[in-house]
Design a protein around this motif. Structure first.
Motif, PDB file in Angstrom:
ATOM      1  N   GLU A  12       0.840  -1.273  -0.008  1.00 18.97           N
ATOM      2  CA  GLU A  12       0.089  -0.007  -0.063  1.00 18.97           C
ATOM      3  C   GLU A  12       0.833   1.137  -0.005  1.00 18.97           C
ATOM      4  N   ILE A  13       1.712   1.261   0.906  1.00 21.69           N
ATOM      5  CA  ILE A  13       2.897   2.445   0.999  1.00 21.69           C
ATOM      6  C   ILE A  13       3.468   2.833  -0.457  1.00 21.69           C
ATOM      7  N   ALA A  14       3.833   1.344  -0.865  1.00 18.40           N
ATOM      8  CA  ALA A  14       4.662   1.675  -2.228  1.00 18.40           C
ATOM      9  C   ALA A  14       3.753   2.275  -3.271  1.00 18.40           C
ATOM     10  N   ALA A  15       2.297   1.759  -3.201  1.00 16.33           N
ATOM     11  CA  ALA A  15       1.605   2.406  -4.397  1.00 16.33           C
ATOM     12  C   ALA A  15       1.267   3.691  -4.147  1.00 16.33           C
ATOM     13  N   LEU A  16       1.141   4.163  -2.920  1.00 17.66           N
ATOM     14  CA  LEU A  16       0.813   5.484  -2.624  1.00 17.66           C
ATOM     15  C   LEU A  16       2.037   6.342  -2.522  1.00 17.66           C
ATOM     16  N   LEU A  17       3.184   6.020  -2.724  1.00 18.64           N
ATOM     17  CA  LEU A  17       4.238   6.990  -2.722  1.00 18.64           C
ATOM     18  C   LEU A  17       4.201   7.972  -3.498  1.00 18.64           C
ATOM     19  N   PRO A  18       3.678   8.175  -4.653  1.00 25.10           N
ATOM     20  CA  PRO A  18       3.400   9.420  -5.443  1.00 25.10           C
ATOM     21  C   PRO A  18       2.677  10.223  -4.792  1.00 25.10           C
ATOM     22  N   PHE A  19       1.516   9.769  -4.102  1.00 22.69           N
ATOM     23  CA  PHE A  19       0.610  10.733  -3.579  1.00 22.69           C
ATOM     24  C   PHE A  19       1.247  11.176  -2.254  1.00 22.69           C
ATOM     25  N   LEU A  20       1.884  10.208  -1.528  1.00 22.05           N
ATOM     26  CA  LEU A  20       2.472  10.901  -0.323  1.00 22.05           C
ATOM     27  C   LEU A  20       3.580  11.810  -0.602  1.00 22.05           C
ATOM     28  N   ILE A  21       4.557  11.583  -1.563  1.00 21.67           N
ATOM     29  CA  ILE A  21       5.531  12.632  -1.781  1.00 21.67           C
ATOM     30  C   ILE A  21       4.884  14.142  -2.145  1.00 21.67           C
ATOM     31  N   VAL A  22       3.914  13.921  -2.918  1.00 22.87           N
ATOM     32  CA  VAL A  22       3.089  15.363  -3.326  1.00 22.87           C
ATOM     33  C   VAL A  22       2.706  16.170  -2.016  1.00 22.87           C
ATOM     34  N   ALA A  23       1.624  15.323  -1.167  1.00 26.51           N
ATOM     35  CA  ALA A  23       1.304  15.581   0.068  1.00 26.51           C
ATOM     36  C   ALA A  23       2.236  16.175   1.013  1.00 26.51           C
ATOM     37  N   LEU A  50      11.772  20.035  -7.196  1.00 26.85           N
ATOM     38  CA  LEU A  50      12.410  18.971  -6.506  1.00 26.85           C
ATOM     39  C   LEU A  50      11.190  17.940  -6.196  1.00 26.85           C
ATOM     40  N   VAL A  51      10.348  18.236  -5.578  1.00 31.58           N
ATOM     41  CA  VAL A  51       9.213  17.351  -5.132  1.00 31.58           C
ATOM     42  C   VAL A  51       8.695  16.756  -6.243  1.00 31.58           C
ATOM     43  N   LEU A  52       8.128  17.595  -7.364  1.00 29.57           N
ATOM     44  CA  LEU A  52       7.382  17.090  -8.641  1.00 29.57           C
ATOM     45  C   LEU A  52       8.323  16.222  -9.337  1.00 29.57           C
ATOM     46  N   LEU A  53       9.926  16.591  -9.417  1.00 32.02           N
ATOM     47  CA  LEU A  53      10.665  15.472 -10.303  1.00 32.02           C
ATOM     48  C   LEU A  53      10.809  14.232  -9.528  1.00 32.02           C
ATOM     49  N   SER A  54      10.746  14.380  -8.128  1.00 35.04           N
ATOM     50  CA  SER A  54      10.888  13.005  -7.409  1.00 35.04           C
ATOM     51  C   SER A  54       9.732  12.123  -7.767  1.00 35.04           C
ATOM     52  N   VAL A  55       8.472  12.791  -7.907  1.00 42.63           N
ATOM     53  CA  VAL A  55       7.192  12.105  -8.361  1.00 42.63           C
ATOM     54  C   VAL A  55       7.810  11.143  -9.583  1.00 42.63           C
ATOM     55  N   ILE A  56       8.244  12.040 -10.486  1.00 46.30           N
ATOM     56  CA  ILE A  56       8.315  11.312 -11.828  1.00 46.30           C
ATOM     57  C   ILE A  56       9.340  10.241 -11.429  1.00 46.30           C
ATOM     58  N   VAL A  57      10.257  10.520 -10.947  1.00 47.40           N
ATOM     59  CA  VAL A  57      11.421   9.580 -10.802  1.00 47.40           C
ATOM     60  C   VAL A  57      10.777   8.268 -10.146  1.00 47.40           C
ATOM     61  N   VAL A  58      10.035   8.626  -9.127  1.00 45.83           N
ATOM     62  CA  VAL A  58       9.599   7.426  -8.157  1.00 45.83           C
ATOM     63  C   VAL A  58       8.659   6.592  -9.156  1.00 45.83           C
ATOM     64  N   GLN A  59       7.818   7.258  -9.998  1.00 49.86           N
ATOM     65  CA  GLN A  59       6.734   6.587 -10.570  1.00 49.86           C
ATOM     66  C   GLN A  59       7.434   5.958 -11.801  1.00 49.86           C
ATOM     67  N   THR A  60       8.648   6.521 -12.425  1.00 52.82           N
ATOM     68  CA  THR A  60       9.124   5.974 -13.653  1.00 52.82           C
ATOM     69  C   THR A  60      10.045   4.585 -13.069  1.00 52.82           C
ATOM     70  N   THR A  61      10.633   4.626 -12.063  1.00 55.20           N
ATOM     71  CA  THR A  61      11.759   3.500 -11.630  1.00 55.20           C
ATOM     72  C   THR A  61      11.221   2.643 -10.702  1.00 55.20           C
ATOM     73  N   SER A  62      10.165   2.702  -9.892  1.00 58.61           N
ATOM     74  CA  SER A  62      10.022   1.865  -8.885  1.00 58.61           C
ATOM     75  C   SER A  62       9.114   0.585  -9.154  1.00 58.61           C
ATOM     76  N   GLY A  63       8.391   0.885 -10.293  1.00 58.85           N
ATOM     77  CA  GLY A  63       7.213  -0.032 -10.609  1.00 58.85           C
ATOM     78  C   GLY A  63       6.253   0.025  -9.563  1.00 58.85           C
ATOM     79  N   THR A  64       5.429   0.854  -9.423  1.00 60.46           N
ATOM     80  CA  THR A  64       4.506   1.015  -8.321  1.00 60.46           C
ATOM     81  C   THR A  64       3.530   0.030  -8.709  1.00 60.46           C
ATOM     82  N   PRO A  65       3.012  -0.792  -7.667  1.00 63.91           N
ATOM     83  CA  PRO A  65       2.003  -1.842  -7.662  1.00 63.91           C
ATOM     84  C   PRO A  65       0.687  -1.330  -8.241  1.00 63.91           C
ATOM     85  N   GLU A  66       0.020  -2.281  -9.053  1.00 65.32           N
ATOM     86  CA  GLU A  66      -1.253  -1.687  -9.959  1.00 65.32           C
ATOM     87  C   GLU A  66      -2.200  -2.417  -8.959  1.00 65.32           C
TER      88      GLU A  66
END
Lengths: 504, 654
Positions: A12-23, A50-66
């Motif tokens: 759950e945390i891994a999946a929500l990581l982009p949301f958590l980063i923005v919040a 930096l925050v926005l770019l890290s969202v992109i990085v996390v989403q691109t590299t970590s293969g967030t669960p679906e």
């Protein structure tokens, strides 16, 4: 015990990581601004980037669960990821535009940055929502932040007016929306999309409540995407808000609105297409026609683009109508339905991206053209001779205008082309013709800007922008507009893949 | 099929040069601008050579390299890639275009040195090479068409380069409009191919890709005649054949290096290239092939006769180009595509040389183009004269210069096809070619100088940037034909072998159709014809020399005695421009003006439809904007009414 199994927390945390980063990023920016007294004006913007770019990085590299997370409140996958990318990129550009203006005007608004991040968070939630409650949550997070963004230039009457109007009417529409949610809940016995789908499928839901409820919800979505007759706020708010906020609203909010509208239409289509189809057909035609006709008589480029944004909502609605059409057709149409729905969805996604590119390019230039602090360069007549003074800015704005008018080889042409060809495929040739006629009308007011820039001589009060970072960023967008117009195919196919995951 | 990423750079580097020169324009020093432009083409030529060498290293049947950049369009089953491909045919074209193009760029450094539009000129010239390479290396017919339109645009821009002169601007427009007629045919041909082929293709197969087209050519057989004739209409426009040749002589209004590059060596051969490229399609229709051959032959002699009487040095060369293009078409029409391309190549050498030489003359004569006031330039422009003479001998077809091999081969193939009339026309035109070229040389370089003393005092040989390319092209005009040294003379016919894989289907197809009766292909006949045609060419040269140098009065007395009518007809180019003017242009203009403009356009469209509808829409907009009164109460009311209507409708419909 199995149904109530404790969810896999790590997943759950891994999946929500982009949301958590923005919040978390939003909170961090807020706290930083309050506590660190030695900040230079542009430091916060770096933090936001930096925050926005890290969202992109996390989403691109970590293969967030679906799949569904938080007990099905959110549905993650290609679709939500696609929109997250879009919102984040729009956010990056908006940050760049805004920062340039703060620098020039001396009208520094540190609260802008966290609000921008919260608005993006709301949009991300909206695009991933899988439950009416999360829809509402996302909708309100996004809206509350943008009310303040629009109205937040202190001491500026038009801005305050814009914010206030947006807040009042937004609250108004939220009330209708919530009432719709209540009806749907009553009819289906749940707010989860899965529950609604199951209820629709079994036919257990009472029809009148269902149509009424979904109809009222449509009012809420229609308000956000500026659909006639819920569009009245658009010109005033677009005009009053500072250009960098207007650009954000015109692109990101519209994309978020259409994301959830698309989800919702696909969810309810099998049962409710018969009710939605005629309504949306009429509203699509009204929306694009009214938008284009009134845009003709505007002398203020921000108001013109506001009406143009209404018109473009109309084109986008055509795509939704095309998606609905097969469900009503005969067996021959049903056989092709899947193809049409997929192509229609892909066309909408492509359109939203193209529209974001060209609108941001336009607002990026408008943003820096103002000559007095707090006043945008919004008078079309004062663009006279811009091509001689600032060739890059003029060329960028010209590319954006040509693209908005749908002239090849700009992305706007391909976007319209995809939409109209789906409309034709769905057998709605009259609608396609109306769309093309509208497109023709729109050429007039878009080209007028180019005529003024390139063929009129510089006058005493002509604009002279000075901030070059925004111009460079907008120029990059202009390049993308042409690139995607010439080489649309790879991207279009990507959109098809993204869409396929949610369509069936 | 191998992949070769260098291909894209062959095309893109010239574009880069064009962009840099176009954007920075006057901000660049002339030296820098010229260097960038020449370097771009030089790089492109170097890369072409590299890829060409790789091709030579492959098996003859597998000599294709591809560079697909990606999908361009994918709409349902319709699929077009952006991609480039080089096979033996496009390799020849690429080397000719970039090689000759490079020399002409160098030459232009000198020729355009004093021009204000120097940077703009080189931007256009680079852009032209970009478009031409897209045409030549395009992997499919759509890419070819993109290049086709691109070179047309550049041609227009460069013909009208000195646009301040009304005549130049008109010449540009004429070229553009005449080419539109051809392109119209080309496009419809393209649509027909698509319409006939699309239903038969598997998904993902690019309908216009040459490989796919060739593979499925048999499916097009029923429609082949129509398709090929339409495509050929396009070729008559671009390659200046009857009936659309009229733009090329006027195109000489552009700078002379442009005439050399675009209107002699490269662009005008695009039509020939296109037909050769689609050889597998054309051979499906004997009718279309016969038309191509006939139009080519007639154009060859028709233009040659006009060239006899022209006084403008560049006009003579322009008609000569039209005539030589006719030869190439003739070759394609009798199924000898290899020879058509062979002549295309040798012609590129000697015709570029002739134009550049004429440029050198014009340069020396202070921009005078009328041969009647030239003469005696031999001693003053020694390099120009020597190279010009070489090219003259080459185009006349004197052994062993380049023109001999290709032209002789064309005549032989025409003879071999069994159509003696075609051969006779070609043969006659060959003699005329030698004659008018000698006339040109005599009037320009021999005798007394007839210019004013003012002009005469300025006559000087051109700088090394201009004479250098002349010398190189002269060498090529001599040895360029040797790679096609025919079998019957003990040669290896390397050129024929090189192109054989490309035309395997096409040339075989002609033979298989059996539509033509073959003359016995014995080498005795070949020898005889070769010797006869060389003698014929020499006779033409001597006659030209005799009439215009030794007995200059002969021409005049011919003109006076009964020949005056013929002379006038030729001088006025058979009055074709006038006939077109009377038949199409003036009626068209009158119709446009009286009916289309004054009644339909100004009255109906502008008055009623445009202004009327604009007025209505504008008024509507002005009324509707009144609803936008800024009152939030009013907005909320509209909102509520909207919801009410909406809800009412939904509750009734369910």
């Amino acid at each position: 015990m199995n149904d109530l199994a404790i969810p896999d927390f790590g997943r759950e945390i891994a999946a929500l990581l982009p949301f958590l980063i923005v919040a978390g990023g939003g909170l961090l920016v807020m706290v930083t601004d309050a506590l660190v007294k030695t900040l230079r004006k542009d430091h916060l913007s770096y933090l936001v980037l930096l925050v926005l770019l890290s969202v992109i990085v996390v989403q691109t590299t970590s293969g967030t669960p679906e799949g569904p997370v938080l007990n099905g409140l959110l549905l993650l996958g290609n679709f939500s990821r696609f929109f997250t990318y879009l919102f984040v990129v729009i956010g990056v550009l908006t940050t760049i535009f805004a920062t340039g203006i703060f620098d020039r005007d001396g009208n520094y608004r540190p609260e802008f940055y966290p609000l921008l991040l919260f608005a993006i968070l709301g949009m991300m939630v909206l695009a991933a929502a899988n439950d009416l409650l999360t829809v509402y949550l996302g909708l309100e997070t996004m809206s509350l932040a943008t009310y303040v963004l629009a109205g937040g230039v202190r001491g500026n009457a038009p801005s305050s007016e814009a914010g206030f109007k947006y807040l009042m009417l937004g609250g108004f529409s939220s009330a209708f929306f919530l009432m719709g949610v209540a009806f749907v809940y009553g009819a289906c016995g749940g707010t989860g999309f899965d529950q609604i789908a199951a209820a629709l499928h079994s036919g257990s839901a009472p029809m009148p409540f269902l149509t009424l409820g979904t109809g009222l919800m449509l009012v809420g979505f229609g308000f956000k995407v500026a659909m006639v007759p819920f569009h009245m706020w658009t010109p005033d708010v677009y005009d009053g808000a500072p250009a960098y906020v207007t650009g954000f609203m015109a692109t990101a909010i519209k994309a978020a609105g259409f994301a959830i509208l698309l989800r919702f239409v696909l969810l309810t289509e099998p049962m409710l297409a018969f009710a939605w189809y005629p309504v949306l057909t009429v509203l699509a035609v009204l929306t694009m026609s009214l938008g284009n006709i009134v845009a003709l008589v505007q002398g203020n480029i921000k108001r013109m683009l506001a009406w143009s944004s209404i018109a473009h909502a109309g084109y986008l609605l055509l795509g939704i109508v095309a998606i609905l059409a097969p469900a009503l057709g005969g067996p021959e149409m049903m056989a092709r339905a899947k193809g049409i729905v997929e192509e229609g969805g892909a066309a909408l996604l492509f359109y939203l991206v193209g529209y974001a590119l060209m609108n941001l390019a336009a607002f990026g230039i408008i943003n820096v053209m103002g000559t007095e602090p707090g006043v945008d360069g919004d008078q079309i007549s004062r663009y006279a001779g811009l091509s001689r003074r600032q060739p890059v800015a003029a060329a960028t704005l010209a590319v954006a205008m040509l693209s908005l008018a749908g002239i090849p080889p700009m992305v706007g042409f391909m976007a319209k082309f995809y939409i109209f060809s789906v409309v034709v495929k769905a057998g709605l040739i009259p609608l396609a013709i109306i769309g093309v006629i509208n497109s023709l009308i729109s050429v007039y007011y878009y080209l007028r800007v180019i005529v003024v820039m390139y063929m009129h001589d510089t006058a005493e009060d002509s604009y002279q922008g000075t901030e070059w970072v925004s111009v460079a960023a907008a120029g990059l967008l202009a390049f993308l507009i042409i690139y995607l117009g010439v080489m649309p195919e790879a991207f279009h196919r990507g959109a098809e893949i993204v869409f396929r995951q949610i369509s069936f | 099929m191998q992949s070769e990423i260098l291909l894209r750079w062959i095309v893109l580097v010239p574009l880069l040069g064009a962009v840099v020169n176009g954007l920075l324009n006057r901000r660049l020093a002339k030296r820098v601008s010229g260097f960038i432009a020449c370097a771009a083409i030089g790089v492109s030529f170097g890369l072409s050579v590299v890829v060409f060498l790789r091709l030579t290293g492959m098996d003859a049947e597998a000599r294709v390299v591809n560079d697909i950049l990606g999908t361009w369009l994918q709409i349902g089953g319709f699929h077009v890639d952006i991609g480039f491909a080089m096979d033996p045919l496009s390799a020849v074209m690429a080397l000719v275009v970039t090689g000759v193009g490079f020399l002409i760029h160098i030459y232009s450094l000198g020729y355009m040195a004093h021009d204000d539009g120097f940077q703009r000129y080189f931007a256009y010239l680079n852009l032209f090479v970009f478009a031409m390479m897209t045409l030549v290396l395009g992997e499919n017919l759509v890419m070819l068409f993109v290049g086709w339109e691109g070179v047309g645009l550049c041609s227009y821009l460069l013909i009208g380069f000195w646009f301040n002169d009304q005549a130049n601007a008109s010449a540009g427009k004429k070229a553009f409009i005449v080419n539109r007629i051809g392109d119209f045919g080309f496009l419809i041909g393209l649509f027909l191919i698509g319409a006939n082929l699309l239903p038969h293709l598997a998904p993902g197969e690019g309908v216009f890709s040459f490989a796919i087209l060739q593979h499925h050519a048999h499916l097009l057989a029923p429609a082949a005649t129509g398709i090929c004739l339409l495509l050929f209409l396009g070729a008559t426009g671009k390659s200046a054949q009857i009936p659309l040749y009229i733009w090329l002589p006027d195109a000489m209004a552009g700078p002379t290096p442009v005439s050399a590059l675009i209107h002699a060596a490269t662009m005008v051969t695009a039509g020939v290239y296109m037909i050769a490229r689609l050889n597998f399609l054309f051979v499906l229709s004997p009718t279309a092939m016969a038309v191509v051959a006939a139009v080519g032959a007639v154009t060859a002699i028709f233009a040659a006769t006009i060239a006899l009487t022209q006084n403008d040095i560049k006009k003579v060369l322009a008609y000569s180009t039209v005539s030589q293009l006719g030869y190439m078409m003739l070759a394609c029409g009798v199924g000898a595509f290899t020879v058509g391309i062979f002549h295309l190549m040798t012609h590129a050498f000697f015709k570029a040389l002739l134009f550049l030489g004429s440029g050198s003359v014009i340069h020396a004569m202070s921009n005078e183009q009328d041969m009647r006031v030239m003469g005696g330039l031999r001693s003053k422009l020694p390099v120009t004269y020597a190279t010009f003479m070489t090219a003259t001998l080459a185009i006349a077809g004197v052994f062993p210069l380049a023109g001999f091999f290709s032209k002789d081969e064309i005549l032989w193939k025409a003879w071999e096809s069994g159509n003696t009339v075609l051969w006779a026309i070609g043969f006659l035109a060959a003699g005329l070619t030698a004659f008018y070229m000698m006339r040109l040389v005599v009037l320009t370089f021999f005798g007394e100088n007839r210019a004013s003393s003012e002009v005469r005092s300025h006559i000087h040989e051109s700088p090394a940037t201009m004479t250098g390319p002349l010398v190189i092209l002269a060498v090529l005009s001599v040895v360029g034909g040797w790679i096609g040294w025919p079998h019957f003379m003990g040669g290896g016919a390397w050129f024929e072998n090189w192109l054989a894989p490309v035309f395997a289907v096409g040339e075989h197809g002609v033979a298989a159709h059996g539509a033509v009766a073959h003359h016995a292909a014995d080498s005795t006949m070949e020898w005889t014809l070769a010797v006869v045609s060389v003698l014929w060419a020499v006779l033409g040269l001597i006659l030209g020399w005799f009439v215009y140098y030794r007995r200059a009065a002969i021409a005049d007395s011919f003109r006076k005695a009964g020949g005056g009518f013929v002379y006038r007809v030729l001088l006025n180019k058979y009055y074709v421009d006038e006939a077109y003017d009377a038949a199409f242009i003036r009626p068209g203009y009158r119709f446009s003006r009286q009916v289309l403009w004054k009644s339909v356009d100004a009255g109906l469209i502008d008055g009623l439809l445009v202004n009327g509808s604009a007025l209505v829409v504008y008024l509507l907009g002005s009324v509707l904007r009144l609803f936008q009164n800024g009152m939030i109460r009013f907005y909320a009311w509209t909102f509520t009414i909207g919801v009410a209507v909406f809800v009412l409708y939904l509750s009734f419909s369910s």
